[in-house]
Design a protein around this motif. Structure first.
Motif, PDB file in Angstrom:
ATOM      1  N   VAL A   9      -9.550  18.864 -12.387  1.00  0.00           N
ATOM      2  CA  VAL A   9      -9.940  18.169 -11.146  1.00  0.00           C
ATOM      3  C   VAL A   9      -8.949  17.057 -10.824  1.00  0.00           C
ATOM      4  O   VAL A   9      -8.487  16.910  -9.679  1.00  0.00           O
ATOM      5  N   ILE A  10      -8.596  16.266 -11.829  1.00  0.00           N
ATOM      6  CA  ILE A  10      -7.698  15.130 -11.622  1.00  0.00           C
ATOM      7  C   ILE A  10      -6.298  15.607 -11.217  1.00  0.00           C
ATOM      8  O   ILE A  10      -5.677  15.053 -10.305  1.00  0.00           O
ATOM      9  N   VAL A  11      -5.804  16.653 -11.873  1.00  0.00           N
ATOM     10  CA  VAL A  11      -4.480  17.183 -11.551  1.00  0.00           C
ATOM     11  C   VAL A  11      -4.442  17.704 -10.120  1.00  0.00           C
ATOM     12  O   VAL A  11      -3.547  17.355  -9.326  1.00  0.00           O
ATOM     13  N   LEU A  12      -5.400  18.526  -9.755  1.00  0.00           N
ATOM     14  CA  LEU A  12      -5.416  19.141  -8.426  1.00  0.00           C
ATOM     15  C   LEU A  12      -5.481  18.090  -7.320  1.00  0.00           C
ATOM     16  O   LEU A  12      -4.733  18.140  -6.336  1.00  0.00           O
ATOM     17  N   THR A  13      -6.353  17.110  -7.479  1.00  0.00           N
ATOM     18  CA  THR A  13      -6.553  16.108  -6.438  1.00  0.00           C
ATOM     19  C   THR A  13      -5.320  15.223  -6.261  1.00  0.00           C
ATOM     20  O   THR A  13      -4.917  14.906  -5.130  1.00  0.00           O
ATOM     21  N   ASN A  14      -4.691  14.831  -7.360  1.00  0.00           N
ATOM     22  CA  ASN A  14      -3.547  13.923  -7.252  1.00  0.00           C
ATOM     23  C   ASN A  14      -2.264  14.633  -6.865  1.00  0.00           C
ATOM     24  O   ASN A  14      -1.383  14.019  -6.241  1.00  0.00           O
ATOM     25  N   VAL A  15      -2.128  15.900  -7.188  1.00  0.00           N
ATOM     26  CA  VAL A  15      -1.004  16.677  -6.659  1.00  0.00           C
ATOM     27  C   VAL A  15      -1.109  16.745  -5.135  1.00  0.00           C
ATOM     28  O   VAL A  15      -0.113  16.618  -4.414  1.00  0.00           O
ATOM     29  N   ARG A  16      -2.337  16.914  -4.646  1.00  0.00           N
ATOM     30  CA  ARG A  16      -2.567  16.918  -3.193  1.00  0.00           C
ATOM     31  C   ARG A  16      -2.108  15.606  -2.558  1.00  0.00           C
ATOM     32  O   ARG A  16      -1.443  15.603  -1.515  1.00  0.00           O
ATOM     33  N   THR A  17      -2.459  14.484  -3.190  1.00  0.00           N
ATOM     34  CA  THR A  17      -2.063  13.169  -2.655  1.00  0.00           C
ATOM     35  C   THR A  17      -0.547  13.021  -2.627  1.00  0.00           C
ATOM     36  O   THR A  17       0.026  12.544  -1.640  1.00  0.00           O
ATOM     37  N   THR A  36       0.822  -1.208   0.000  1.00  0.00           N
ATOM     38  CA  THR A  36       0.000   0.000   0.000  1.00  0.00           C
ATOM     39  C   THR A  36       0.858   1.261   0.000  1.00  0.00           C
ATOM     40  O   THR A  36       0.575   2.234  -0.709  1.00  0.00           O
ATOM     41  N   GLU A  37       1.923   1.264   0.801  1.00  0.00           N
ATOM     42  CA  GLU A  37       2.779   2.447   0.907  1.00  0.00           C
ATOM     43  C   GLU A  37       3.444   2.776  -0.419  1.00  0.00           C
ATOM     44  O   GLU A  37       3.592   3.935  -0.797  1.00  0.00           O
ATOM     45  N   ALA A  38       3.854   1.732  -1.143  1.00  0.00           N
ATOM     46  CA  ALA A  38       4.497   1.957  -2.441  1.00  0.00           C
ATOM     47  C   ALA A  38       3.483   2.277  -3.512  1.00  0.00           C
ATOM     48  O   ALA A  38       3.746   3.065  -4.420  1.00  0.00           O
ATOM     49  N   ALA A  39       2.281   1.686  -3.418  1.00  0.00           N
ATOM     50  CA  ALA A  39       1.291   1.821  -4.482  1.00  0.00           C
ATOM     51  C   ALA A  39       0.638   3.189  -4.520  1.00  0.00           C
ATOM     52  O   ALA A  39       0.332   3.705  -5.605  1.00  0.00           O
ATOM     53  N   GLU A  40       0.407   3.811  -3.347  1.00  0.00           N
ATOM     54  CA  GLU A  40      -0.356   5.068  -3.338  1.00  0.00           C
ATOM     55  C   GLU A  40       0.310   6.181  -4.135  1.00  0.00           C
ATOM     56  O   GLU A  40      -0.313   6.768  -5.021  1.00  0.00           O
ATOM     57  N   PRO A  41       1.600   6.514  -3.890  1.00  0.00           N
ATOM     58  CA  PRO A  41       2.217   7.560  -4.712  1.00  0.00           C
ATOM     59  C   PRO A  41       2.405   7.144  -6.167  1.00  0.00           C
ATOM     60  O   PRO A  41       2.361   7.989  -7.063  1.00  0.00           O
ATOM     61  N   VAL A  42       2.623   5.834  -6.404  1.00  0.00           N
ATOM     62  CA  VAL A  42       2.754   5.361  -7.791  1.00  0.00           C
ATOM     63  C   VAL A  42       1.456   5.587  -8.546  1.00  0.00           C
ATOM     64  O   VAL A  42       1.438   6.124  -9.660  1.00  0.00           O
ATOM     65  N   MET A  43       0.326   5.188  -7.933  1.00  0.00           N
ATOM     66  CA  MET A  43      -0.964   5.370  -8.583  1.00  0.00           C
ATOM     67  C   MET A  43      -1.285   6.855  -8.752  1.00  0.00           C
ATOM     68  O   MET A  43      -1.778   7.280  -9.807  1.00  0.00           O
ATOM     69  N   ALA A  44      -0.998   7.659  -7.720  1.00  0.00           N
ATOM     70  CA  ALA A  44      -1.258   9.096  -7.816  1.00  0.00           C
ATOM     71  C   ALA A  44      -0.432   9.722  -8.941  1.00  0.00           C
ATOM     72  O   ALA A  44      -0.901  10.618  -9.652  1.00  0.00           O
ATOM     73  N   GLY A  45       0.798   9.236  -9.115  1.00  0.00           N
ATOM     74  CA  GLY A  45       1.641   9.742 -10.201  1.00  0.00           C
ATOM     75  C   GLY A  45       1.073   9.406 -11.571  1.00  0.00           C
ATOM     76  O   GLY A  45       1.080  10.247 -12.484  1.00  0.00           O
ATOM     77  N   ILE A  46       0.568   8.175 -11.720  1.00  0.00           N
ATOM     78  CA  ILE A  46      -0.051   7.779 -12.986  1.00  0.00           C
ATOM     79  C   ILE A  46      -1.292   8.611 -13.259  1.00  0.00           C
ATOM     80  O   ILE A  46      -1.502   9.135 -14.368  1.00  0.00           O
ATOM     81  N   LEU A  47      -2.126   8.785 -12.234  1.00  0.00           N
ATOM     82  CA  LEU A  47      -3.342   9.577 -12.389  1.00  0.00           C
ATOM     83  C   LEU A  47      -3.010  11.039 -12.693  1.00  0.00           C
ATOM     84  O   LEU A  47      -3.692  11.689 -13.500  1.00  0.00           O
ATOM     85  N   LEU A  48      -1.970  11.560 -12.049  1.00  0.00           N
ATOM     86  CA  LEU A  48      -1.556  12.938 -12.307  1.00  0.00           C
ATOM     87  C   LEU A  48      -1.119  13.103 -13.761  1.00  0.00           C
ATOM     88  O   LEU A  48      -1.496  14.078 -14.434  1.00  0.00           O
ATOM     89  N   LEU A  64       0.595  26.967  -1.965  1.00  0.00           N
ATOM     90  CA  LEU A  64       1.063  27.686  -3.149  1.00  0.00           C
ATOM     91  C   LEU A  64       0.887  26.840  -4.407  1.00  0.00           C
ATOM     92  O   LEU A  64       0.502  27.351  -5.469  1.00  0.00           O
ATOM     93  N   ALA A  65       1.142  25.524  -4.284  1.00  0.00           N
ATOM     94  CA  ALA A  65       0.963  24.626  -5.430  1.00  0.00           C
ATOM     95  C   ALA A  65      -0.501  24.562  -5.839  1.00  0.00           C
ATOM     96  O   ALA A  65      -0.832  24.616  -7.027  1.00  0.00           O
ATOM     97  N   TYR A  66      -1.417  24.477  -4.845  1.00  0.00           N
ATOM     98  CA  TYR A  66      -2.847  24.429  -5.151  1.00  0.00           C
ATOM     99  C   TYR A  66      -3.307  25.714  -5.842  1.00  0.00           C
ATOM    100  O   TYR A  66      -4.095  25.688  -6.785  1.00  0.00           O
ATOM    101  N   LEU A  67      -2.804  26.851  -5.360  1.00  0.00           N
ATOM    102  CA  LEU A  67      -3.187  28.138  -5.954  1.00  0.00           C
ATOM    103  C   LEU A  67      -2.718  28.230  -7.399  1.00  0.00           C
ATOM    104  O   LEU A  67      -3.467  28.659  -8.289  1.00  0.00           O
ATOM    105  N   PHE A  68      -1.467  27.819  -7.635  1.00  0.00           N
ATOM    106  CA  PHE A  68      -0.926  27.848  -9.000  1.00  0.00           C
ATOM    107  C   PHE A  68      -1.748  26.967  -9.939  1.00  0.00           C
ATOM    108  O   PHE A  68      -2.104  27.372 -11.049  1.00  0.00           O
ATOM    109  N   ILE A  69      -2.056  25.740  -9.487  1.00  0.00           N
ATOM    110  CA  ILE A  69      -2.835  24.817 -10.315  1.00  0.00           C
ATOM    111  C   ILE A  69      -4.225  25.373 -10.590  1.00  0.00           C
ATOM    112  O   ILE A  69      -4.739  25.281 -11.713  1.00  0.00           O
TER     113      ILE A  69
END
Length: 313
Positions: free
Chosen positions: A240-248, A96-108, A264-269
């Motif tokens: 929507v997809i970019v903002l949410t997965n950058v947050r993750t 799970t620890e390895a999969a979450e950022p990997v999946m978020a990166g793919i979705l991003l 600052l990242a959320y505001l820029f996006i």
């Protein structure tokens, strides 16, 4: 109960977008499930199980509205199923620890692609009517199926833009064919997750609620595909997809960004997203005006020619 109602609304909205745009049901639903702390493999499994029903309903609706090219469906579905099963097996193997950022990166990455692709280029229409060959569709299906399982969505974001970019079939038939073939991909991915995870790791109440929301939206989306501008919808969904997965990603252990950097990242996006949507709306309205002027200009030219030429005696 409140969570189930929200999931039903998400299922409805995700299918409404997917059936109109040919993508984003899995990406949108999985993004939400990850945001509330669901195991990445379980999130993807939940979405794919619900997609068995939503894609079947969507495929029937698109078929009834004449939005399906069955040659494309036959040539892309089987390789897609192979890729989806392989991707599900791979994701089930990751922790799970390895999969979450990997999946978020793919979705991003998929979200950025959707945002840029539809904002800047819209939907090309060149080469309309030319056949799509198996040597193009088979590798496309294999890659899209694998990305779909590992990213919790990706069949549409990979397959739809590729078919649109070819310009060989109408945009509405691209959407209908991708949505219809996704039924086979959802079956293969679900089988892979059930083998890899077991049914005890999947919340079937969530599956049912997502499915119910999607079933309600499927026929509406098949009708909307003829009326909603894909360019604008693509920009909205991509943001929507970019903002949410950058947050993750920013909140993950891999990055652990400070709160100020996150804000600052959320505001820029958000600013880039608003500009992209505004650009898409202006481009769509400009194209509509251009399309409206073409026949009018043709009529004026024809009329002027008739009046200027002498009538033979």
């Amino acid at each position: 109960m409140r969570a189930l109602v929200l999931l039903g609304i998400v299922g409805f909205l995700a299918q409404l977008v997917d059936g109109s745009l040919g993508m984003a049901y899995g990406v949108t639903s999985t993004t939400l499930l990850l945001a509330i702390g669901t195991n990445p493999a379980a999130a993807s499994a939940t979405v794919h199980l619900s997609e068995i029903g939503t894609t079947l309903a969507s495929g029937v609706s698109h078929w009834r509205f004449g939005n399906v090219d069955w040659k494309v469906v036959r040539r892309i579905a089987l390789p897609g199923a192979v890729g989806a099963f392989a991707g599900a097996t791979f994701l089930s193997w990751l922790s799970t620890e390895a999969a979450e950022p990997v999946m978020a990166g793919i979705l991003l990455a998929l979200g950025v692609y959707i945002l840029v692709r539809f904002t800047l280029w819209g939907t090309p229409r060149g080469n309309l009517g030319k056949p799509l060959r198996k040597r193009f569709l088979a590798p496309l299906g294999l890659v899209a199926g694998f990305v779909d399982s590992t990213g919790g969505g990706g069949w549409g974001p990979v397959g739809t833009p590729a078919l649109l970019a070819s310009g060989r079939i109408e945009p509405r038939k691209v959407v209908g064919s991708i949505d219809t073939s996704e039924f086979v991909i959802a079956l293969a991915a679900s089988l892979g997750f059930l083998i890899g995870l077991g049914s005890e790791n999947i919340d079937f109440a969530w599956v049912g609620v997502l499915l119910l929301g999607g079933l309600v939206a499927a026929p509406i989306a098949a009708w909307l595909v003829r009326h909603v501008p894909p360019r604008v919808l693509g920009s909205l969904v991509g943001g929507v997809i970019v903002l949410t997965n950058v947050r993750t990603i920013l909140r993950s252990d891999w990055v652990a960004a400070p709160e100020l950097a996150q804000n600052l990242a959320y505001l820029f996006i958000a600013l880039v997203w608003a500009a992209a949507v505004a650009f898409s709306v202006r481009a769509h309205l400009a194209q509509r005006r251009l399309d409206a002027e073409r026949p009018a200009a043709g009529s004026r030219e024809a009329g002027g020619s008739d009046e200027s030429e002498p009538v033979p005696s």
